[in-house]
Structure formats: structure tokens, C-alpha cells
Design a protein around this motif. Structure first.
Motif, short mmCIF file in Angstrom:
data_model
loop_
_atom_site.label_atom_id
_atom_site.label_comp_id
_atom_site.label_asym_id
_atom_site.label_seq_id
_atom_site.Cartn_x
_atom_site.Cartn_y
_atom_site.Cartn_z
N MET A 1 0.84 -1.20 0.00
CA MET A 1 0.00 0.00 0.00
C MET A 1 0.87 1.25 0.00
N ARG A 2 0.51 2.22 -0.79
CA ARG A 2 1.22 3.49 -0.83
C ARG A 2 1.04 4.21 0.50
N ASN A 3 2.11 4.84 1.00
CA ASN A 3 2.02 5.54 2.27
C ASN A 3 2.42 7.00 2.08
N ASP A 4 1.43 7.83 1.81
CA ASP A 4 1.62 9.25 1.57
C ASP A 4 0.73 9.99 2.56
N THR A 5 1.32 10.33 3.71
CA THR A 5 0.54 10.92 4.79
C THR A 5 -0.07 12.27 4.39
N ARG A 6 0.71 13.10 3.70
CA ARG A 6 0.20 14.43 3.32
C ARG A 6 -1.00 14.31 2.39
N LEU A 7 -0.91 13.40 1.40
CA LEU A 7 -2.04 13.20 0.50
C LEU A 7 -3.23 12.62 1.27
N GLY A 8 -2.95 11.72 2.21
CA GLY A 8 -4.01 11.13 3.01
C GLY A 8 -4.76 12.17 3.83
N ILE A 9 -4.02 13.10 4.42
CA ILE A 9 -4.63 14.18 5.20
C ILE A 9 -5.48 15.07 4.29
N LEU A 10 -4.95 15.38 3.11
CA LEU A 10 -5.70 16.21 2.15
C LEU A 10 -7.00 15.52 1.75
N LEU A 11 -6.92 14.22 1.45
CA LEU A 11 -8.11 13.47 1.04
C LEU A 11 -9.12 13.36 2.18
N MET A 12 -8.65 13.18 3.41
CA MET A 12 -9.56 13.12 4.55
C MET A 12 -10.23 14.46 4.78
N THR A 13 -9.50 15.55 4.55
CA THR A 13 -10.09 16.89 4.67
C THR A 13 -11.18 17.09 3.63
N VAL A 14 -10.90 16.67 2.39
CA VAL A 14 -11.91 16.76 1.33
C VAL A 14 -13.11 15.89 1.67
N THR A 15 -12.86 14.70 2.19
CA THR A 15 -13.94 13.79 2.59
C THR A 15 -14.82 14.43 3.66
N ALA A 16 -14.19 15.05 4.65
CA ALA A 16 -14.94 15.71 5.73
C ALA A 16 -15.80 16.84 5.19
N LEU A 17 -15.26 17.58 4.22
CA LEU A 17 -16.01 18.68 3.61
C LEU A 17 -17.22 18.14 2.82
N ILE A 18 -17.01 17.06 2.08
CA ILE A 18 -18.10 16.47 1.30
C ILE A 18 -19.20 15.95 2.22
N PHE A 19 -18.82 15.25 3.29
CA PHE A 19 -19.81 14.71 4.21
C PHE A 19 -20.55 15.83 4.95
N ALA A 20 -19.86 16.93 5.23
CA ALA A 20 -20.52 18.08 5.87
C ALA A 20 -21.56 18.69 4.93
N ALA A 21 -21.19 18.80 3.64
CA ALA A 21 -22.15 19.31 2.64
C ALA A 21 -23.34 18.37 2.53
N GLN A 22 -23.07 17.07 2.59
CA GLN A 22 -24.14 16.07 2.56
C GLN A 22 -25.08 16.24 3.74
N ASP A 23 -24.51 16.53 4.90
CA ASP A 23 -25.34 16.74 6.09
C ASP A 23 -26.22 17.98 5.93
N GLY A 24 -25.66 19.02 5.32
CA GLY A 24 -26.46 20.22 5.07
C GLY A 24 -27.63 19.94 4.14
N LEU A 25 -27.37 19.19 3.07
CA LEU A 25 -28.43 18.81 2.14
C LEU A 25 -29.48 17.94 2.83
N SER A 26 -29.02 17.00 3.66
CA SER A 26 -29.94 16.13 4.39
C SER A 26 -30.80 16.93 5.35
N ARG A 27 -30.20 17.93 6.00
CA ARG A 27 -30.96 18.76 6.94
C ARG A 27 -32.08 19.48 6.23
N HIS A 28 -31.78 20.04 5.05
CA HIS A 28 -32.82 20.75 4.30
C HIS A 28 -33.92 19.80 3.82
N LEU A 29 -33.52 18.70 3.18
CA LEU A 29 -34.51 17.79 2.59
C LEU A 29 -35.36 17.11 3.66
N ALA A 30 -34.74 16.72 4.77
CA ALA A 30 -35.49 16.07 5.84
C ALA A 30 -36.40 17.06 6.57
#
Length: 293
Positions: free
Chosen positions: A1-30
Motif C-alpha cells: 500500500m502506498r504511504n503518503d501521509t500528506r495526501l491522506g490528510i488532504l483526502l480526509m479533509t476533502v472527505t470531511a467537507l463532502i460529508f458536511a455538505a451532505q449533512d447540510g443537504l440532508s438537513r434541508h430535505l429532511a
């Protein structure tokens, strides 16, 4: 497995942002439609993504579905689907800010349950962090200052369910591959949500259908970036950055929905996050020590 901590942190940050946006959409629709219907439609798209990815990872759909523990795998799928429904309900009752502040306690619950579920030993340092973290939860809830709001128990229940789901992931991983667990998570959740959600179907406006489509896309995108995160970096290294979802969701709650960030919620959330990160780091250290010959 590739071990690139900096890229991993960047991807986790993007993931957190996407999931937060998803939560906002869910809040509105629900807030406009039944929670079960919203989660059901979301699961339809998620299941299609899961089937495609799991089959690719395993080589075939049959291989992805093959498991020696079908009951436990099915329970995991049901548990996650139910947890999502509970958390989306929390968004409609408390908003994003308070819901995520309380939900942030889930790593502490993972540590509490790791003993009875996985047989892991929890040392005094982690128990101290757990106690401090739950003090933070009490600061958020303010018991005694005002009458305890029953709605506050909803995100706490969601955190408990998600913690149990996370521990079951580790338990089933002893016998099944990640692809198999992923397959069962998406398909069982989809079947379950369709059975319970189809009875609550409501007509949806065109603009909200566009938001629903965006919700489905963010769900797939978030899981895709999360998979990529764990492909390039160790989970224990990038996991603390998942807390950024709390930051992003809080910003969306304030800027989009006009929610307020009260002082006691901020202070309590900081305590919970600090305790949670310490618990994650101690768990990582304990795992390293246990793996040394």
C-alpha cells in the motif's frame, strides 16, 4: 500500500467537507420531506456504487457477497442505515451545530465498547480521556442549567450506534474482506430502507429533486474519497482529521441555516474533540505495542 501521509490528510479533509455538505443537504430535505424517504433515495444510489466497487475489489459480485458471518454482516448494514436515519432526524430537531457537537463523542464510545465487544484492554489514560470527554458532552447539554431537552438524546443515540457499527467493522474484518463488508453494508441498508421508506413517499419539487441528486452524488463522492484516503495513508494517522467534519458542518449550520454557536457548545465540543483525538492516538500506540514481537 502506498504511504503518503500528506495526501491522506488532504483526502480526509476533502472527505470531511463532502460529508458536511451532505449533512447540510440532508438537513434541508429532511425538513421538507419524511426522513425515511430521503434516506431511502440516498441508499438507492449508494447501493449501486457499493455493488460496483465491491465487485471490482473482489473480482466478482459472488466473491464480494461471500461471507462466513451473514447474520452479523446483515446486522451491520441495518445498524448503519438506522444510525443515518437517527442522525438526519437530529439535524431537523437540533440543527447541524449541536448535533455534530454531541455526535463528536463517538470515538469515546468506541473506546468504552472496545472491551466488551472486541476484548481489548483500555488503560487508565484512555479511561481518563473518556471521562474528560463526557464532561465535555455535559457542558454541551448543560444539565441542571435548563430542563434537559429530550432531542439532545437523539444525536447521542446516533453516536452510540455509529460507535457500535465501527467496532463491528473491526470484528467482521477478522474473517471477511473490506469489499465483502462494503457490499453487505450497502445492499442490506438499501433493502431495509426501501421496505420501511417506500410507505412514506411524498411528491418532491423539481428544485428539491436537484438537491436530492446532489445529495446522492456527494454520498458516492464522499465514500470514494474515503476509500482513496485509506489506500494512500494509514487510517490511524488520518482519522483525527475526520473531526474537520464538525468544523465544516458547524460553518454550514451558521452560514446557511442561521444557527447559533453558543459558548457552552463551543467549549464542550473542544473538550470532546481533544479527548477523542487523545483516545485515537492512545489506541494507535496500543495497537503498535501489541503488534511488536
Amino acid at each position: 500500500m502506498r504511504n503518503d501521509t500528506r495526501l491522506g490528510i488532504l483526502l480526509m479533509t476533502v472527505t470531511a467537507l463532502i460529508f458536511a455538505a451532505q449533512d447540510g443537504l440532508s438537513r434541508h430535505l429532511a425538513g421538507e420531506y419524511n426522513v425515511l424517504m430521503v434516506v431511502m433515495i440516498r441508499y438507492w444510489f449508494f447501493a449501486a456504487f457499493v455493488i460496483a466497487i465491491a465487485a471490482r475489489m473482489s473480482g466478482s459480485l459472488k466473491a464480494a457477497a461471500s461471507t462466513a458471518q451473514p447474520v452479523l454482516q446483515a446486522f451491520r448494514g441495518l445498524l448503519l442505515a438506522a444510525e443515518i436515519c437517527v442522525m438526519v432526524l437530529a439535524f431537523t430537531l437540533l440543527g447541524l451545530v449541536e448535533s455534530h457537537a454531541i455526535f463528536a463523542a463517538y470515538p469515546l464510545l468506541v473506546a468504552v465498547l472496545s472491551g466488551p465487544v472486541l476484548g481489548e484492554k483500555v488503560g487508565w489514560r484512555r479511561w481518563t480521556a473518556i471521562a474528560v470527554g463526557f464532561v465535555g458532552v455535559l457542558v454541551i447539554l448543560q444539565p441542571g442549567v435548563a430542563v434537559f431537552a429530550p432531542a439532545a438524546a437523539v444525536p447521542l443515540l446516533s453516536a452510540l450506534m455509529f460507535a457500535l457499527y465501527g467496532l463491528l467493522n473491526r470484528y467482521v474484518a477478522r474473517k471477511d474482506s473490506a469489499a465483502t463488508s462494503f457490499f453487505w453494508t450497502g445492499t442490506v441498508g438499501c433493502v431495509f430502507m426501501t421496505i420501511v421508506g417506500i410507505w412514506f413517499w411524498e411528491p418532491m419539487t423539481a428544485p428539491d429533486w436537484a438537491l436530492m441528486a446532489t445529495l446522492c452524488v456527494t454520498g458516492v463522492a464522499g465514500h470514494f474519497t474515503l476509500i482513496k484516503t485509506y489506500e494512500v495513508a494509514e487510517a490511524s494517522t488520518v482519522q483525527p482529521f475526520a473531526y474537520l467534519q464538525l468544523v465544516f458542518a458547524t460553518a454550514i449550520g451558521i452560514l446557511v441555516f442561521g444557527e447559533a454557536l453558543e459558548t457552552h457548545v463551543l467549549v464542550g465540543a473542544l473538550i470532546v474533540v481533544a479527548a477523542g483525538i487523545f483516545t485515537l492516538l492512545r489506541s494507535r500506540k496500543a495497537a503498535v505495542i501489541a503488534s511488536d514481537p
